[in-house]
Design a protein around this motif. Structure first.
Motif, short mmCIF file in Angstrom:
data_model
loop_
_atom_site.label_atom_id
_atom_site.label_comp_id
_atom_site.label_asym_id
_atom_site.label_seq_id
_atom_site.Cartn_x
_atom_site.Cartn_y
_atom_site.Cartn_z
N GLU A 126 0.82 -1.20 0.00
CA GLU A 126 0.00 0.00 0.00
C GLU A 126 0.86 1.26 0.00
N TYR A 127 1.94 1.24 0.77
CA TYR A 127 2.74 2.42 0.97
C TYR A 127 3.94 2.43 0.02
N MET A 128 4.23 3.61 -0.53
CA MET A 128 5.43 3.78 -1.34
C MET A 128 6.09 5.11 -0.99
N TYR A 129 7.42 5.17 -1.19
CA TYR A 129 8.21 6.31 -0.73
C TYR A 129 9.29 6.65 -1.75
N TRP A 130 9.64 7.93 -1.78
CA TRP A 130 10.82 8.38 -2.51
C TRP A 130 11.77 9.07 -1.53
N TYR A 131 13.06 8.63 -1.57
CA TYR A 131 14.11 9.21 -0.75
C TYR A 131 15.22 9.72 -1.65
N ARG A 132 15.97 10.64 -1.11
CA ARG A 132 17.24 10.98 -1.74
C ARG A 132 18.37 10.76 -0.75
N HIS A 153 8.80 12.47 -0.88
CA HIS A 153 7.34 12.34 -0.89
C HIS A 153 7.00 10.89 -0.59
N TYR A 154 5.76 10.67 -0.20
CA TYR A 154 5.32 9.30 0.00
C TYR A 154 3.84 9.18 -0.36
N SER A 155 3.40 7.94 -0.40
CA SER A 155 2.00 7.67 -0.78
C SER A 155 1.47 6.52 0.08
N VAL A 156 0.28 6.71 0.62
CA VAL A 156 -0.31 5.66 1.46
C VAL A 156 -1.34 4.86 0.69
N GLY A 157 -1.50 5.15 -0.58
CA GLY A 157 -2.43 4.37 -1.39
C GLY A 157 -2.59 5.00 -2.75
N GLU A 158 -3.20 4.24 -3.64
CA GLU A 158 -3.43 4.71 -5.00
C GLU A 158 -4.19 6.04 -4.97
N SER A 162 3.31 11.18 -8.42
CA SER A 162 1.96 10.71 -8.76
C SER A 162 1.88 9.21 -8.53
N ARG A 163 0.71 8.77 -8.09
CA ARG A 163 0.49 7.34 -7.86
C ARG A 163 -0.87 7.00 -8.47
N LEU A 164 -0.87 6.82 -9.77
CA LEU A 164 -2.11 6.51 -10.49
C LEU A 164 -2.46 5.04 -10.38
N LYS A 165 -1.45 4.20 -10.23
CA LYS A 165 -1.67 2.77 -10.04
C LYS A 165 -1.00 2.34 -8.76
N LYS A 166 -1.55 1.36 -8.11
CA LYS A 166 -1.03 0.92 -6.82
C LYS A 166 0.43 0.47 -6.92
#
Lengths: 115, 116
Positions: free
Chosen positions: B30-36, B47-52, B67-71
């Motif tokens: 469910e969760y996705m993240y971007w780090y540098r 940024h991060y995303s907790v769902g589509e 953007s998180r258009l697809k899970k």
């Protein structure tokens, strides 16, 4: 806000010996997780070990174990029987329990294992 | 089962150019993240995303969009690249097991970006 401190930038250990990497953290949370990640020269981030704060027993994974001191907010990693493949950067990380939680990383420590 | 993959592995940009980094995971997380990751700085959350369809800012979001258009996919965009965005970018994903339990984050191999 949480902070994670790894005060030793570099360490070196002889092959087959034991080494301990230090990490301290600061938080007002009571439920959280702590992690050690390994980053070898390939740059891949690899989970080494994970500790849940409510568990009193220290986590172990083969040659890797932690010394978790909740009151002191200390979370050190012990590597036994060091191997050349353990040469890497090691990051300590904190994450509080609950939805929308995020990892907070320390700056890392470079470990070199000498043959 | 490829885990978390990132495209491209390496890219050189000129100042002002735009690009998109793609992260894909096949673990149904469910969760996705971007780090540098910058020298001496550890990893910092962009940024991060907790769902589509949902995204949120992390510690260092300026200059980036996501953007998180697809899970299974999480895109990181740089609209006008700057030399300060020279870094190694990591994507990660994790499974969410309920309000008080979140699983370990698993990382992709990283994308090295050089902005001239």
């Amino acid at each position: 806000a949480q902070t994670v401190t790894q005060s030793q930038p570099e360490m070196s250990v002889q092959e087959a010996e034991t080494v301990t990497l230090s990490c301290t953290y600061d938080t007002s949370e009571s439920n959280y997780y702590l992690f050690w990640y390994k980053q070898p020269p390939s740059r891949q981030m690899i989970l080494v070990i994970r500790q849940e704060a409510y568990k009193q027993q220290n986590a172990t994974e083969n040659r890797f174990s932690v010394n978790f001191q909740k009151a002191a907010k200390s979370f050190s990693l012990k590597i036994s029987d060091s191997q050349l493949g353990d040469t890497a950067m090691y990051f300590c990380a904190f994450m509080k329990s609950g939805a929308n939680s995020k990892l907070t990383f320390g700056k890392g420590i470079t470990l070199s294992v000498r043959p | 089962n490829a885990g978390v993959t990132q495209t491209p592995k390496f890219r050189v940009l000129k100042t002002g150019q735009s690009m998109t980094l793609l992260c894909a995971q096949d673990m149904n997380h469910e969760y996705m993240y971007w780090y540098r990751q910058d020298p001496g700085m550890g990893l910092r959350l962009i940024h991060y995303s907790v769902g589509e369809g949902t995204t949120a800012k992390g510690e260092v979001p300026d200059g980036y969009n996501v953007s998180r258009l697809k899970k299974q996919n999480f895109l990181l965009g740089l609209e006008s690249a700057a030399p300060s965005q020279t870094s190694v970018y990591f994507c990660a994903s994790s499974h969410y097991k309920g309000l008080w339990r979140q699983e370990t984050q698993y990382f992709g191999p990283g994308t090295r970006l050089l902005v001239l």
